[in-house]
Design a protein around this motif. Sequence first.
Motif, short mmCIF file in Angstrom:
data_model
loop_
_atom_site.label_atom_id
_atom_site.label_comp_id
_atom_site.label_asym_id
_atom_site.label_seq_id
_atom_site.Cartn_x
_atom_site.Cartn_y
_atom_site.Cartn_z
N HIS A 23 0.83 -1.20 0.00
CA HIS A 23 0.00 0.00 0.00
C HIS A 23 0.86 1.25 0.00
O HIS A 23 0.58 2.21 -0.73
CB HIS A 23 -0.94 0.01 1.22
CG HIS A 23 -1.85 1.20 1.24
ND1 HIS A 23 -1.57 2.34 1.95
CD2 HIS A 23 -3.04 1.42 0.62
CE1 HIS A 23 -2.53 3.22 1.77
NE2 HIS A 23 -3.44 2.69 0.98
N ALA A 24 1.92 1.25 0.78
CA ALA A 24 2.80 2.42 0.86
C ALA A 24 3.49 2.68 -0.47
O ALA A 24 3.65 3.84 -0.89
CB ALA A 24 3.82 2.23 1.97
N GLN A 25 3.90 1.62 -1.15
CA GLN A 25 4.68 1.80 -2.36
C GLN A 25 3.81 1.99 -3.60
O GLN A 25 4.14 2.80 -4.47
CB GLN A 25 5.61 0.60 -2.59
CG GLN A 25 6.50 0.76 -3.82
CD GLN A 25 7.52 -0.36 -3.95
OE1 GLN A 25 7.77 -1.08 -3.00
NE2 GLN A 25 8.10 -0.50 -5.13
N ALA A 26 2.72 1.25 -3.69
CA ALA A 26 1.95 1.25 -4.93
C ALA A 26 0.48 1.61 -4.75
O ALA A 26 -0.26 1.65 -5.74
CB ALA A 26 2.05 -0.13 -5.61
N GLY A 27 0.03 1.86 -3.52
CA GLY A 27 -1.35 2.24 -3.30
C GLY A 27 -2.34 1.10 -3.38
O GLY A 27 -3.55 1.31 -3.27
N ILE A 28 -1.86 -0.12 -3.54
CA ILE A 28 -2.73 -1.28 -3.70
C ILE A 28 -3.22 -1.76 -2.35
O ILE A 28 -2.43 -1.90 -1.41
CB ILE A 28 -1.99 -2.41 -4.44
CG1 ILE A 28 -1.61 -1.96 -5.86
CG2 ILE A 28 -2.83 -3.68 -4.50
CD1 ILE A 28 -0.66 -2.90 -6.57
N VAL A 29 -4.52 -2.02 -2.26
CA VAL A 29 -5.11 -2.52 -1.03
C VAL A 29 -5.30 -4.04 -1.16
O VAL A 29 -5.96 -4.51 -2.10
CB VAL A 29 -6.48 -1.85 -0.76
CG1 VAL A 29 -7.14 -2.46 0.47
CG2 VAL A 29 -6.29 -0.35 -0.57
#
Length: 279
Positions: A23-29
């Motif tokens: 999440h921090a690197q790519a925004g993926i949940v």
Amino acid sequence: MVPGISPQVYGLADFQRISAQVHAQAGIVLSDKKRMLVYSRLAPLLRRTNSQSFGEFLDQVEHDPALATRMIEALTTNHTYFNRESHHYDHFAHTLRPELLHRLNQSEPVRIWSAGCSSGEEIWTLMMVLLGPSQQEGKRIARQDIVALASDLASHAVNAGMAATYEAAALEAVPEALRKAWTTTEGGKVTIGPEPRSLVRFRQLNLLGPWPIKGAFDVIFCRNVMIYFDTPTKEKLVWRFAEQLRPGGYLYIGHSERVSGQAEELLELVGPTVYRRRA
């Protein structure tokens, strides 16, 4: 179970740590339902890095940006196809293309961005529609000031797009006149022709990071990328897209995606998941 890495060495704490980093690197949940999918995608990478546990692997990831990128690549899905959500290409052909050709005829530049381009099917469909079914006219268009950026987080997707060669069946959804004008077929494979390829620059790019981009775009396609993001991440990204569009430029997003938040100040809905930056 993936041979060599036992699920017993993969606990809830490991999954939560992976989720936080992704999440921090790519925004993926990553929801809890993805826990075993994450295990199956990352276990081969653990073996290649000689890690004995997920904890050891994640320690490496925290100190190795290249390995962190490889982890994200292993977890992302690069599923796309030619002429996907064809109503967008119809809108582009009938509404935007005439505007772009007018700009070119006035010696103005045209800039296009396929953000989250995956393996290239989107940008190549778009370039064929832009050039049109006539080779003579399309070659004239291709000699003008057009640059299309195709970017993706995953290096293997970018490399596939650059190769521009696909199974012949993959292009059946593309109108026949466009296929005839801008592709060649050999041995069951189809390759995109030199004119479309001359217009596109492929780059590996994390949409959540800095954008080394100068100037504004006439059109941005970012479709079925934001479905993996939470609402704050989506709203921040769409705002950045809106700012990167010239007044009157267009943003195309996926059929299940919507513009919300601050970007609504700049973007107006003009078609099914098609937005135009207000003048």
